[in-house]
Design a protein around this motif. Structure first.
Motif, PDB file in Angstrom:
ATOM      1  N   LEU A  22      14.960  -9.331  26.272  1.00  0.00           N
ATOM      2  CA  LEU A  22      13.913 -10.280  25.861  1.00  0.00           C
ATOM      3  C   LEU A  22      12.959 -10.738  27.179  1.00  0.00           C
ATOM      4  CD1 LEU A  22      12.348 -11.440  23.527  1.00  0.00           C
ATOM      5  CD2 LEU A  22      13.761 -13.577  23.620  1.00  0.00           C
ATOM      6  N   ARG A  23      13.779 -11.018  28.078  1.00  0.00           N
ATOM      7  CA  ARG A  23      13.110 -11.842  29.442  1.00  0.00           C
ATOM      8  C   ARG A  23      12.373 -10.584  30.007  1.00  0.00           C
ATOM      9  NH1 ARG A  23      18.854 -13.456  30.820  1.00  0.00           N
ATOM     10  NH2 ARG A  23      18.471 -11.936  32.646  1.00  0.00           N
ATOM     11  N   GLY A  24      12.877  -9.537  29.802  1.00  0.00           N
ATOM     12  CA  GLY A  24      11.939  -8.152  30.455  1.00  0.00           C
ATOM     13  C   GLY A  24      10.466  -8.127  29.574  1.00  0.00           C
ATOM     14  N   MET A  25      10.988  -8.232  28.273  1.00  0.00           N
ATOM     15  CA  MET A  25       9.516  -7.992  27.587  1.00  0.00           C
ATOM     16  C   MET A  25       8.654  -9.225  27.842  1.00  0.00           C
ATOM     17  SD  MET A  25       9.923  -5.522  25.756  1.00  0.00           S
ATOM     18  CE  MET A  25      10.706  -4.828  27.023  1.00  0.00           C
ATOM     19  N   VAL A  26       8.980 -10.428  27.999  1.00  0.00           N
ATOM     20  CA  VAL A  26       8.062 -11.432  28.201  1.00  0.00           C
ATOM     21  C   VAL A  26       7.371 -11.359  29.684  1.00  0.00           C
ATOM     22  CG1 VAL A  26       7.960 -13.801  29.057  1.00  0.00           C
ATOM     23  CG2 VAL A  26       9.569 -13.286  26.856  1.00  0.00           C
ATOM     24  N   ILE A  27       8.050 -10.658  30.633  1.00  0.00           N
ATOM     25  CA  ILE A  27       7.781 -10.416  32.145  1.00  0.00           C
ATOM     26  C   ILE A  27       6.751  -9.435  31.905  1.00  0.00           C
ATOM     27  CG2 ILE A  27       8.163  -9.395  34.392  1.00  0.00           C
ATOM     28  CD1 ILE A  27      10.862 -11.260  34.018  1.00  0.00           C
ATOM     29  N   ASP A  28       7.067  -8.279  31.221  1.00  0.00           N
ATOM     30  CA  ASP A  28       5.862  -7.075  30.851  1.00  0.00           C
ATOM     31  C   ASP A  28       4.669  -7.496  30.539  1.00  0.00           C
ATOM     32  OD1 ASP A  28       7.796  -5.492  32.160  1.00  0.00           O
ATOM     33  OD2 ASP A  28       8.422  -4.681  30.216  1.00  0.00           O
TER      34      ASP A  28
END
Length: 317
Positions: free
Chosen positions: A290-296
């Motif tokens: 989920l962190r990766g999705m927010v960063i993207d």
């Protein structure tokens, strides 16, 4: 004191008491009698040389020493739990769970539409829940696993948290279309003389705007003060008030409420907007995804190339 002097079960009991603050509730959760809980607590008190909990209204109240132990004990138990229960894999298309994110009303406007759209496509079994840091103790909620992530300007989240800067938020001037300021240069004098709508959003860090203006002796005519940003669009649309708000919020409000935004006549310090998570979920596969999705979705180009900035996971930093 050596670790061998302390029974791990006593630390588990300590953690439960910190959370529940009632001996009877902890006894039921741990399948113990209330005298058994009291005896175990007495043993831990002798080991640590502190009362740890004293009687209070409706339960027990932790001592200052107990409060200082709460976060390191929680971290240590979480690390041990994760080590003994490694995840076997995370498939976003198959997982079913609810993710709770701490954010402000600004965050709900700026982040949620795109995030919900992405999750409906990439992880349809994930439901989102949001909480305001003004309604809960966000630090404790994240340390105890009830809040998974936080997004925003949240300076109170320090020791024990990782953070990743998403972008620097500029501030702009927002007012209705057709306002007298729309067709003329926005000078500092004109900005000061206009009637202002001011948002005092406690606990978000956006109060730095008012602090910055006060330190420099900049006066403005405040006509209306409100405690949140959700009403800004409605108010500006029907009045001649102007507001100084974060740029990304202004961009979301401009079209629906027929508003115009202009650069401020004096540059205010930008607000660093971070993605934050507690050390206890740093290695959790679902949280990491989920962190990766927010960063993207939300990190600007400079943040995308910058290495993750990590806050030391220690109390009191």
């Amino acid at each position: 004191m050596e670790l061998s002097d302390v029974d791990l079960n006593l630390l588990l009991l300590f953690q439960r008491l910190m959370h529940e603050r009632r001996v009877s509730t902890v006894a039921e959760q741990m399948n113990m009698s209330q005298p058994g809980v009291s005896n175990a607590l007495a043993k831990l008190r002798r080991r640590l040389g502190d009362p740890l909990f004293v009687r209070g209204p409706g339960g027990v109240v932790p001592t200052p020493f107990a409060l200082s132990l709460a976060e390191p004990v929680s971290q240590a138990l979480a690390i041990l739990h994760d080590a003994l229960n490694p995840e076997t894999g995370f498939d976003p298309l198959r997982v079913t769970r609810t993710i709770t994110i701490g954010m402000t009303d600004i965050g709900e406007v700026v982040f949620l539409p795109a995030l919900v759209e992405l999750l409906s496509r990439e992880a349809p079994g994930i439901a989102l829940n949001t909480v305001r840091d003004t309604s809960v103790n966000l630090s404790n909620e994240m340390a105890e696993g009830r809040v998974d992530l936080a997004i925003g300007l949240l300076p109170q989240l320090k020791g024990g948290f990782y953070q990743r800067r998403l972008f620097n938020q500029r501030y702009v001037c927002l007012f209705r279309r057709g306002h007298a300021l729309e067709g003329a240069p926005l000078t500092l004098a004109a900005w000061r003389e206009a009637e202002h709508l001011v948002v005092v959003s406690a606990g978000t860090g956006h109060g730095q705007v008012d602090d910055w203006l006060k330190r420099r002796g900049v006066q403005r005519r405040v006509r209306l003060t409100v405690p949140h940003f959700m009403s800004v669009g409605y108010i500006l649309q029907r009045t001649d008030l102007i507001a100084t708000v974060p740029e990304r919020l202004a961009l979301q409000l401009a079209a629906p409420y027929s508003l115009s935004l202009r650069a401020l006549p004096s540059t205010l310090p930008a607000a660093p907007i971070h993605l934050l998570w507690h050390a206890r979920v740093h290695h959790d596969e679902g949280n990491r995804w989920l962190r990766g999705m927010v960063i993207d979705l939300f990190a600007d180009s400079s943040s995308q190339t910058r290495r993750t900035k990590t806050a030391k996971a220690e109390v009191g930093r």
